[in-house]
Each structure stands twice: as structure tokens, then as C-alpha cells.
Design a protein around this motif. Structure first.
Motif, PDB file in Angstrom:
ATOM      1  N   GLN A  89       3.117   7.204   3.407  1.00  0.00           N
ATOM      2  CA  GLN A  89       3.626   8.566   3.549  1.00  0.00           C
ATOM      3  C   GLN A  89       4.902   8.547   4.372  1.00  0.00           C
ATOM      4  O   GLN A  89       4.908   8.171   5.541  1.00  0.00           O
ATOM      5  CB  GLN A  89       2.585   9.453   4.245  1.00  0.00           C
ATOM      6  N   ILE A 139       6.334  13.516  -0.865  1.00  0.00           N
ATOM      7  CA  ILE A 139       5.704  12.633  -1.857  1.00  0.00           C
ATOM      8  C   ILE A 139       5.585  11.226  -1.270  1.00  0.00           C
ATOM      9  O   ILE A 139       6.601  10.631  -0.868  1.00  0.00           O
ATOM     10  CB  ILE A 139       6.527  12.609  -3.160  1.00  0.00           C
ATOM     11  N   PRO A 140       4.379  10.650  -1.198  1.00  0.00           N
ATOM     12  CA  PRO A 140       4.238   9.306  -0.620  1.00  0.00           C
ATOM     13  C   PRO A 140       4.985   8.266  -1.445  1.00  0.00           C
ATOM     14  O   PRO A 140       5.118   8.378  -2.670  1.00  0.00           O
ATOM     15  CB  PRO A 140       2.715   9.062  -0.664  1.00  0.00           C
ATOM     16  N   TRP A 141       5.497   7.242  -0.743  1.00  0.00           N
ATOM     17  CA  TRP A 141       6.092   6.112  -1.442  1.00  0.00           C
ATOM     18  C   TRP A 141       4.976   5.313  -2.102  1.00  0.00           C
ATOM     19  O   TRP A 141       3.973   4.983  -1.462  1.00  0.00           O
ATOM     20  CB  TRP A 141       6.846   5.222  -0.458  1.00  0.00           C
ATOM     21  N   PRO A 142       5.114   4.962  -3.378  1.00  0.00           N
ATOM     22  CA  PRO A 142       4.024   4.254  -4.063  1.00  0.00           C
ATOM     23  C   PRO A 142       3.995   2.763  -3.704  1.00  0.00           C
ATOM     24  O   PRO A 142       4.975   2.204  -3.207  1.00  0.00           O
ATOM     25  CB  PRO A 142       4.383   4.442  -5.538  1.00  0.00           C
ATOM     26  N   LYS A 143       2.869   2.144  -3.971  1.00  0.00           N
ATOM     27  CA  LYS A 143       2.762   0.692  -3.860  1.00  0.00           C
ATOM     28  C   LYS A 143       3.771   0.052  -4.807  1.00  0.00           C
ATOM     29  O   LYS A 143       3.937   0.476  -5.943  1.00  0.00           O
ATOM     30  CB  LYS A 143       1.347   0.242  -4.226  1.00  0.00           C
ATOM     31  N   LYS A 202       7.063  -0.091  -4.102  1.00  0.00           N
ATOM     32  CA  LYS A 202       8.417   0.391  -3.800  1.00  0.00           C
ATOM     33  C   LYS A 202       9.115  -0.604  -2.875  1.00  0.00           C
ATOM     34  O   LYS A 202       8.518  -1.137  -1.936  1.00  0.00           O
ATOM     35  CB  LYS A 202       8.366   1.762  -3.127  1.00  0.00           C
ATOM     36  N   LYS A 228       0.860  -1.175   0.000  1.00  0.00           N
ATOM     37  CA  LYS A 228       0.000   0.000   0.000  1.00  0.00           C
ATOM     38  C   LYS A 228       0.902   1.233   0.000  1.00  0.00           C
ATOM     39  O   LYS A 228       2.005   1.189   0.532  1.00  0.00           O
ATOM     40  CB  LYS A 228      -0.910   0.022   1.239  1.00  0.00           C
ATOM     41  N   PRO A 229       0.442   2.333  -0.595  1.00  0.00           N
ATOM     42  CA  PRO A 229       1.259   3.559  -0.541  1.00  0.00           C
ATOM     43  C   PRO A 229       1.527   3.964   0.904  1.00  0.00           C
ATOM     44  O   PRO A 229       0.718   3.718   1.806  1.00  0.00           O
ATOM     45  CB  PRO A 229       0.394   4.592  -1.269  1.00  0.00           C
ATOM     46  N   GLY A 271       2.446  -3.066 -12.186  1.00  0.00           N
ATOM     47  CA  GLY A 271       2.327  -1.653 -11.854  1.00  0.00           C
ATOM     48  C   GLY A 271       3.268  -0.778 -12.662  1.00  0.00           C
ATOM     49  O   GLY A 271       2.993   0.416 -12.880  1.00  0.00           O
ATOM     50  N   GLU A 311      12.804  -1.503 -13.140  1.00  0.00           N
ATOM     51  CA  GLU A 311      12.126  -0.540 -14.003  1.00  0.00           C
ATOM     52  C   GLU A 311      12.434  -0.820 -15.471  1.00  0.00           C
ATOM     53  O   GLU A 311      11.571  -0.671 -16.339  1.00  0.00           O
ATOM     54  CB  GLU A 311      12.545   0.893 -13.640  1.00  0.00           C
TER      55      GLU A 311
END
Length: 446
Positions: free
Chosen positions: A247, A253-257, A259, A244-245, A388, A348
Motif C-alpha cells: 500500500q 490503489i496498492p502496488w501489485p506484486k 511492480k 508482496k503487494p 503474473g 508488459e
């Protein structure tokens, strides 16, 4: 001659690596560290619980199963419906990774199993994992779950049949050699006793390698709580993937799902499981797995001491040691290479290459799956992250079909059993069929 050529190639490879690699490069230093991280994770989480029991099972197969029985049920002239049915659904019982299946594959092939059924078992053992299929459907989508089970069962049979046809002359000669061997002395045990003994050992392996279906809730010492999938563990660190994202207090900027984070164990205050509905019984077995494994171990030890002679026990240990010294070094080397190469190929970059549903995207996904080592169930959060990043549904299925059955460690072991030609054929068949099925699936689901 083949062994000498293999040894020479290995020496040349190590020499070139040591001679040419720029060890002052930060990228290379990171890759070497990642290689040892992965090796330590493998040693801590898979060797004692998975590989070692599998070695004893392989030794028991080579010692206690008669070649006549194996030839009758799994040999080249066995009833094909029976042989391939048994081999192709083995994974529904063996919920283990490819490295645990390899010693058992080597055991049955060494005492006379036909190339076709052995190939089907080799593919199906790690690929047809009931828990992995259900979790694939829940996390990645029902379509991928159904396609994975249909593809895995059919692949096992098709690859086995093609391998048997490609090498039918060699298999015929091999069968003659086995049939010409002298008759072994009568067994001291009845058939049901041998079957029960092997079943207890296989149950030990299944429970010892039982995987948790849960995601992990992790609380850090600073109070931060996150839902993660644990991808790797070393003596002092967990590598996790956010489910889950999150903060980050130090970052607006929140860390994304998806990461990935390395969290020192000294910063972890508490870990507990977030079990999805309907999987509570699986988690309960996981939490009590060592009790079940200990019971199976006690039962197997009692049967071995009560039903086997000292000579048979000595032969069992000799066979187990032969498998261990032949297979374990190859597994360790393969895991190390996987960690090293993986650090040089950013996730990536893989995500960009497998976007869409082109032939190239599906082929790259199949090839990555065939080279990479996936522990049981870890392919699901890794694939979730790749999707994702833009991975197509077709390439996702291609990786799911090629990934569990093959890896650099398993290819090295298969080569030691089959040699270059059969190993190359099995690998190419797996990659090409995964590529084609992935493309078709991508077209169907759009």
C-alpha cells in the motif's frame, strides 16, 4: 579476413547508431541511461567477483593442463560417455552465470577439447545450477523445477552431439593440428598437484559468485517496509521487484506484486534477508562467502608460489591477460547493448507476446532468453513477474532453458572463439530445442 570483416561490421554498426539515432527522444535517452545502469551493476556485482577469477582460471587451464590430457578425456576421440558425462554436469559444481563459464570454456577449447564436449560444458555450466533448480521448484512450481533439470542435462548432451556431427570434418582437421604440436617439457608438478591447484581456484570462483536464496526486506526512512527481490544496483539506487503487494501512502490503489521500483539509497534505512525455510545454510555461506573465498585464494597463491616456476607464472599471467583483453570488452559491450535494448521493450509487451502455449509464444520466450543477460538466480523473480503478466508455463520453461546458457554478451564471446558458423549453430539449436520442449511441456501441464 574474418577479423577484418568483424572490425568493419563493428565500425559500420557504431557509425549507423551515431548517425541515425534520435538522441533528443526521451525513449532513447532513457534507454541509454538504462544501458549504463546495467553496465555499472555488472561492473560492481560481477566483474571482480566472477569474471576476473574466471580469467585467471582460464589462463591456468591454458598454461598448466597438458593438451594430451585434455585430448584424452575431452578430445574428439575421447570416450564419449566420460567426456559428455563430465561436461554435462559441470553446472552442479559451477553455480555461476554464463559470463563466468565463458573464459573456462575458451580455455579448454583452446588447448584441444572437442567441439561436442566443449558445447556441452558451455551449455551446462550456467544452466545446471542446483540452487537455481531448487528455487525454481519452490517459487515457480515443482513441475517447472523438474522439467528444468531434465531439460538442461539432456540439452547439454544433445547439443554437444549435434555440434560434433555438424562440424566433424573441421574437428578432425583441428585434432590433427593439436596432435602435430611438439611435446611440451615435463611438468614440474604431479597430476594431483595441478588438480588441487585448479580446484582451489574454482572453489574461489564458486564462493565469490555465491548467490543469496533470500528475498530482501527493505525498510525506507519513512517507515515503509517491503519484501523485494533486488534486480539491479548502482552507486546510488536499488531497482527492486515487489514480492508482496504494497500500500503506497500516496496512492489509494496498492502496488501489485511484481511492480518494479527505483529506490534511492538515501531513502533506505535498513536491509535484511528473508530466508526461506531449508535454505538457511545457503544464506549462511552467502554471508560468509568472502572468508571462504579468501581462504581459497590464499591456498591457490601458496600452491602457485611453491609449485610453479617463474617462467610458468609469467606464462600464466600472459595467458590470463590474453583472455581478459579478448573477452572482457565483448562482455561489457554486450551488457550495455542488453540494457539499451531491454529499455526499448517493455516487460508488459513481452508478457503479452508469451501468453498461452503457441509456437510463436514459445519461440519468442526462447529468443528473449537467448538474448537477455540473467545473473545467477535473477531469472526466477523476473519469470515470476512475467507469469503474473500472463506468461504460459510452456514459454516459461523455454525461457529457463535458453536464458542461463546464452545472452548477447556470451554470444559475442562465443563468436570470438568459434566464429560465425559454430556460434550460429549453437544459438539456433538452443533456441529451437527450447521452443519445442516448451511447447510439449505446455501441452502436458495444460
Amino acid at each position: 579476413m574474418r577479423k577484418e570483416l568483424t572490425s568493419f561490421s563493428l565500425l559500420v554498426g557504431v557509425f549507423l547508431f551515431a548517425y541515425l539515432v534520435n538522441f533528443s527522444s526521451p525513449t532513447i535517452q532513457t534507454a541509454i541511461q538504462e544501458a549504463f545502469y546495467m553496465l555499472q551493476w555488472y561492473a560492481r556485482n560481477h566483474t571482480l567477483a566472477c569474471v576476473v577469477p574466471a580469467m585467471f582460471i582460464a589462463g591456468a587451464i591454458a598454461t598448466f593442463l597438458s593438451k594430451e590430457g585434455v585430448l584424452r578425456h575431452l578430445g574428439p576421440r575421447a570416450n564419449k560417455l566420460e567426456a559428455y558425462a563430465v561436461a554435462s554436469v559441470a553446472g552442479t559444481v559451477l553455480a555461476v552465470c554464463s559470463c563466468s563459464v565463458l573464459p573456462m570454456f575458451a580455455g579448454i577449447y583452446r588447448i584441444g577439447a572437442g567441439l561436442g564436449p566443449a558445447s556441452a560444458f558451455l551449455y551446462s555450466g550456467p544452466a545446471i545450477n542446483v540452487m537455481a533448480i531448487f528455487l525454481t521448484a519452490r517459487v515457480l512450481g515443482f513441475d517447472l523445477g523438474i522439467a528444468r533439470v531434465i531439460g538442461a542435462v539432456s540439452f547439454a548432451v544433445i547439443i554437444g552431439l549435434i555440434m560434433a556431427v555438424l562440424f566433424r570434418k573441421e574437428e578432425a582437421e583441428r585434432e590433427k593440428v593439436f596432435l602435430a604440436l611438439p611435446e611440451p617439457p615435463p611438468a614440474r608438478r604431479k597430476g594431483w598437484q595441478t588438480a588441487l591447484f585448479l580446484a582451489a581456484m574454482i572453489a574461489l570462483l564458486v564462493f565469490a559468485d555465491w548467490s543469496s536464496p533470500s528475498r530482501t526486506l527493505l525498510e525506507k526512512t519513512d517507515g515503509t517496509t517491503m519484501e523485494v527481490a533486488v534486480l539491479l544496483e548502482t552507486t546510488d539506487m536499488l531497482r527492486v521487484q515487489l514480492e508482496k503487494p504494497l500500500q503506497d501512502p500516496a496512492n489509494p490503489i496498492p502496488w501489485p506484486k511484481g511492480k518494479k521500483l527505483n529506490i534511492p539509497k538515501s531513502e533506505i534505512a535498513h536491509l535484511w534477508s528473508a530466508t526461506p525455510p531449508g535454505y538457511e545454510w545457503v544464506q549462511w555461506i552467502y554471508e560468509h562467502r568472502w572468508y571462504f573465498a579468501a581462504g581459497c585464494l590464499a591456498a591457490a597463491a601458496a600452491m602457485a608460489l611453491g609449485w610453479c616456476s617463474r617462467q610458468e607464472l609469467a606464462e600464466w599471467m600472459n595467458q590470463t591477460w590474453w583472455f581478459a583483453k579478448t573477452i572482457i570488452p565483448l562482455l561489457f559491450a554486450g551488457v550495455w547493448v542488453t540494457g539499451f535494448v531491454g529499455a526499448l521493450v517493455p516487460e508488459e509487451a513481452v508478457g503479452r507476446l508469451v501468453g498461452g502455449n503457441s509456437l510463436l509464444a514459445n519461440f519468442i520466450a526462447s529468443l528473449v532468453g537467448a538474448m537477455w543477460y540473467f545473473a545467477t538466480l535473477t531469472e526466477i523473480p523476473i519469470l515470476e513477474a512475467l507469469i503474473g503478466l500472463g506468461m504460459g508455463r510452456g514459454p516459461a520453461l523455454a525461457l529457463l532453458l535458453a536464458g542461463p546458457a546464452l545472452s548477447l554478451p556470451s554470444i559475442a564471446v562465443i563468436y570470438s572463439v568459434w566464429g560465425f558458423r559454430k556460434t550460429a549453430a549453437f544459438t539456433v539449436l538452443t533456441v529451437l530445442m527450447s521452443t519445442l520442449v516448451g511447447m510439449v511441456f505446455g501441452w502436458v501441464v495444460g
